[in-house]
Design an enzyme around this catalytic site. Structure first.
Site: not given
Length: 484
Positions: A226, A231, A402, A404, A409
């Protein structure tokens, strides 16, 4: 006549067992993870004829002859483009944190892509804000817009994005859109697809699915990235497809999809543009490179080094998986993961176990309801051993989580398109950002805190009380984990 039927039966059985034997030898001598080979052997022996058929469709990483040749020819030229970035001021290794320094070494040696400083990042979590932000940036585009998505779904603000692209083309902006043929099949059949093409948008189906191509290339290999680049100055990437969640899979019973996107400016934008150019040439054969980014870093400004980590056929194998495992091994205090699909490879599982046994606090946040029944049960097959070594598991009840993301740390994070399953880590076209920015990482961590507030912890005591029927399903799907 009986003798003829008898002979035909014997011949058919002989041909079938010869075919099984040949496929068995093919599986055994193919270099791959042992777990994958054993899973395929089980499939072809348990499912006569169908198992062999499935192996031919999904068993090997077959790009098709043209794409394979194209990918091989592309690599040197793109490698040269990426390598140029090592000589610009934005590649400042002496100021990198320990986490990203090692990942920079990995990606540089394997693909020539360096981590670059001088970026700004904005974490976007509300779908309306994300889509309106994209529309605003499209409306300001003057030269080019590049997009690649797994799913584009008709409805709501997604239609407004399509409309803004049509208006951009009318202003003379060059627009290239790459959509996965399987993930976006409904959009491709909609009136919007034809309207966009008629308006002059260059819109291409990636990995097109055709009945007569089933034996020419692998069908479940998907374009899962995705990316939006406008530009060559503004970019977006993250977990969200080009959909308005209020109009997407409302009848699936899993609730609204919960996603994030990252809006970027700076030299990393040009790297994402180059990844889009890779995908575009891979699919069309047309070569184009983005401009080399302006690499001047003003003194006193935040460095914010980002490493773009792509993976997929034609690129170095398992690059995202290696970067993820490397980050896990470098953890000193904590690891927190959000993923919709958790079916880890043996290497990833081993890395998590080792970290937990070093005393690292590990938290896994996954959705309670999943849009894939197989993945749901396969994921749960790991709960027992994870709980045994002290890994905390939270099931999210606020929809289909959904996002991810991995936070290490509280100082370093990875965010992008890749799920914690072998399909994403080994097969699909994916992209992940490794971000060495404490402020951004802590914003992501606070968002993960909110996810946990909408979750219920899975306790070992409750887990042991689950029905035997559930245990059976977990074991069955566990055997197929390497193929999911």
């Amino acid at each position: 006549m009986d003798k003829i039927y008898h002979i035909l039966t014997l011949v058919s059985i002989g041909i079938y067992w010869l075919l099984v034997a040949l496929v068995t030898f093919r599986i055994v001598f193919k270099k791959r993870a042992v777990s994958v080979s054993l899973a395929w052997l089980m499939v072809i022996y348990i499912l006569p004829i169908l198992g062999v058929f499935c192996y031919f469709l999904f068993g090997e990483l077959n790009l098709g002859r043209k794409r394979a040749e194209r990918a091989k020819a592309m690599s040197p030229s793109f490698g040269e483009w990426f390598t140029q970035l090592n000589h610009c001021q934005a590649h400042i290794t002496e100021n990198m944190g320990a986490h990203i320094y090692k990942i920079d070494e990995l990606c540089n040696h394997r693909m020539g892509i360096p981590a670059l400083s001088g970026n700004t990042l904005a974490l976007q979590r509300d779908p309306k804000v994300i889509l309106n932000s994209i529309i605003t940036d499209i409306e300001q585009a003057q030269r080019s817009i590049r997009m690649v998505f797994y799913i584009w779904h008709v409805g709501g603000l997604a239609d407004a994005v399509a409309s803004s692209l049509i208006q951009a083309v009318k202003r003379g902006v060059n627009v290239k859109v790459l959509l996965d043929s399987a993930g976006s099949h409904r959009f491709i059949k909609s009136h919007w697809y034809q309207m966009m093409k008629d308006a002059g948008i260059q819109i291409v189906q990636a990995l097109e699915v055709r009945p007569w191509r089933i034996f020419l290339h692998r069908l479940d290999l998907r374009q899962h990235r995705k990316i939006i680049v406008i530009d060559d100055t503004v970019a977006y990437t993250g977990s969200m497809n080009l959909v308005d969640p209020a109009f997407f899979k409302q009848d699936s019973g899993v609730g609204q999809w919960v996603d994030i996107m990252v809006r970027l400016t700076g030299p990393t934008v040009n790297v994402l543009a180059a990844i889009h150019c890779w995908d575009w040439e891979f699919e069309t054969g047309v070569r184009e490179f983005p401009q080399i980014p302006q690499c001047r870093i003003d003194d006193g400004l935040p460095r914010h080094p980002i490493q773009v980590v792509p993976s997929g056929p034609g690129m170095p194998e398992y690059l995202i998986s290696q970067a993820l495992i490397l980050a896990i091994h470098q953890s000193n205090q904590s690891i927190r993961i959000t993923t919709p699909y958790f079916v880890p490879s043996s290497e990833l599982l081993s890395a998590l176990k080792t970290a937990a046994q070093r005393g690292i606090r590990i938290e896994l946040i996954i959705p309670h309801k999943n849009d894939s029944t197989m993945v749901k049960w396969a994921s749960r097959s790991y709960y027992g051993e994870l709980l045994d070594i002290g890994i905390a598991i939270y099931e999210f009840y606020g929809g289909l989580l959904h996002t991810k993301s991995v936070v290490i740390d509280q100082q370093f994070c990875l965010v992008g398109t890749v799920n914690m399953d072998m399909r994403s880590l080994w097969l699909n076209f994916e992209v992940t950002l490794a971000v060495d920015d404490i402020e951004f990482t802590q914003k992501l961590s606070r968002l993960q805190d909110e996810y946990i507030e909408q979750s219920y912890p899975v306790t070992d005591e409750e887990w042991q009380k689950r029905p035997h029927y559930n245990r059976l399903l977990e074991r069955i799907y566990y055997l197929f984990n390497p193929l999911l």
